[in-house]
Write a protein that holds these residues in place. Sequence first.
Motif, PDB file in Angstrom:
ATOM      1  N   PRO A 264       0.837  -1.209   0.000  1.00 43.67           N
ATOM      2  CA  PRO A 264       0.000   0.000   0.000  1.00 43.67           C
ATOM      3  C   PRO A 264       0.868   1.253   0.000  1.00 43.67           C
ATOM      4  O   PRO A 264       1.939   1.284   0.620  1.00 43.67           O
ATOM      5  N   GLY A 265       0.408   2.297  -0.687  1.00 43.84           N
ATOM      6  CA  GLY A 265       1.169   3.534  -0.763  1.00 43.84           C
ATOM      7  C   GLY A 265       0.775   4.534   0.295  1.00 43.84           C
ATOM      8  O   GLY A 265       0.177   4.188   1.324  1.00 43.84           O
ATOM      9  N   SER A 266       1.094   5.796   0.052  1.00 38.03           N
ATOM     10  CA  SER A 266       0.868   6.862   1.028  1.00 38.03           C
ATOM     11  C   SER A 266      -0.608   7.178   1.208  1.00 38.03           C
ATOM     12  O   SER A 266      -1.011   7.680   2.245  1.00 38.03           O
ATOM     13  N   LEU A 267      -1.419   6.897   0.200  1.00 35.62           N
ATOM     14  CA  LEU A 267      -2.865   7.056   0.275  1.00 35.62           C
ATOM     15  C   LEU A 267      -3.511   5.748  -0.173  1.00 35.62           C
ATOM     16  O   LEU A 267      -2.857   4.907  -0.804  1.00 35.62           O
ATOM     17  N   VAL A 268      -4.781   5.586   0.112  1.00 33.18           N
ATOM     18  CA  VAL A 268      -5.492   4.371  -0.287  1.00 33.18           C
ATOM     19  C   VAL A 268      -5.436   4.169  -1.794  1.00 33.18           C
ATOM     20  O   VAL A 268      -5.369   3.037  -2.292  1.00 33.18           O
ATOM     21  N   SER A 269      -5.433   5.275  -2.533  1.00 32.35           N
ATOM     22  CA  SER A 269      -5.428   5.208  -3.995  1.00 32.35           C
ATOM     23  C   SER A 269      -4.044   4.968  -4.592  1.00 32.35           C
ATOM     24  O   SER A 269      -3.903   4.818  -5.802  1.00 32.35           O
ATOM     25  N   GLN A 270      -3.011   4.929  -3.747  1.00 34.44           N
ATOM     26  CA  GLN A 270      -1.639   4.816  -4.240  1.00 34.44           C
ATOM     27  C   GLN A 270      -1.075   3.423  -4.000  1.00 34.44           C
ATOM     28  O   GLN A 270      -1.428   2.740  -3.032  1.00 34.44           O
ATOM     29  N   THR A 271      -0.194   3.014  -4.915  1.00 29.42           N
ATOM     30  CA  THR A 271       0.529   1.752  -4.786  1.00 29.42           C
ATOM     31  C   THR A 271       2.016   2.039  -4.683  1.00 29.42           C
ATOM     32  O   THR A 271       2.539   2.913  -5.385  1.00 29.42           O
TER      33      THR A 271
END
Length: 449
Positions: A264-271
């Motif tokens: 998971p990235g820095s936001l839910v929408s990020q990878t």
Amino acid sequence: MAWRLDWSKETNILTAMLLWPVWSLILLLIPVDAADKGDDVRAGCSTAVNDLVYIVDGSWSVGFADFETAKQWLINITSQFDISSHYTQVAVIQYSDNPRLEIPLGKQQSAADLIRAIKGITYMGGNTQTGRAIRFAVDHVFSTSQRASPVKNRIAVVVTDGKSQDDIVDSSMEARAQSITVFAVGVGDEIANSELVSIANKPSTAYVLYAEDYTTIDRIRDSMEQKLCEESVCPTRIPVASRDEKGFELMVGMNIETKAKKIPGSLVSQTAFALNTSTDITEKTSEIFPEGLPPSYVFVATIRLKGIAPTLNFDLWRVLSKKKEIQAAVTLNGKDKSVTFTTTSVSKREQRIVFQGFQALYDGMWHQLKLLVRPSQVTSFLDDQQIQEVLLEPAEPIYINGKTQVAKRRGTDVTVPMEIQKLRLYCDPHQSEKETACEIFSVVKTFNL
């Protein structure tokens, strides 16, 4: 040269024995690293392989004095290229009622010869037939290139100060159809922006330039130089939202997305992707930056340093020559919580700039590190906040026959465990303003407040 010896086998052996001491002496006189030096390949704007044609307005509206200024401008923006049959070849067309070939493509084989030839161009005067001049360049100038193989970069720069008295649409479309990149430079208030847009490649924001008059044309010199360099050394594009920007998507080019573990990235929408000690992110520089680095660029990395990473001294990104000399690098110094930028230098082995004030980068959270590199200065940012601006000395083109690496301990090939969400290099320095840290939760939260 191939030799065929008709002597007897015995004679050949005797001759070889007699000549061996001579060859041994010759070999001893050759420097040990000569072969390595022969393999060194520098690449950058100056060594770009271009067929570059200037199409310059010589109509009555320009005037003698302003035409001389236009000639000097051509000289100034061409000075960044190595003029030769191996690298950039230049032609100059002056036009009014008819086009006149002032300098044939590739005739001048040195910068000094080209400068003399441009200075010797005499002003024509007459009407403004821009379309005819573009057509002439397509049909009779670009086609005369004597290269041994097709040239990747065929560039036309049209400089005009008035509305064309003939059609420019068809000839401009034909130029683009033949893979000729067309820049349009408008000077003064007599030229319509719509005409410049019709002449130039798309998007117009990248291929149309404008100067208030010839006395101020040198103000767009840096922009023109940068754009020509971008066209020469930045063949790829990065898909960003609804636009494509010239640059290098290193997450893809360095195969990080296929070699590292997805997280998971820095936001839910990020990878993002996690590197460990067994993840080797190494590629040939000639495949990542085949034409070298542009003189200005924006380096952007969204990363998280956890575990032992915040305490280490390692290169987040580096370009090494075949002899492992650093050509470019962004180094994270966990001990003093600083960031170092390294680049080449024309006067010494390398130049290193140490930026202080990056303590937050090492706190185990997601952050965006950004460096805006220009020919004379480099500016550092952390999460959209400018940290420091430092002057640079002139750099030289990088060696591209080595390797490019990510997350390596300084001076070794050991990978540092870390997490990466973004790793890009934009060719347009103005991308520094557009590339914000909106993907960082703390930055978004602060912005919303």
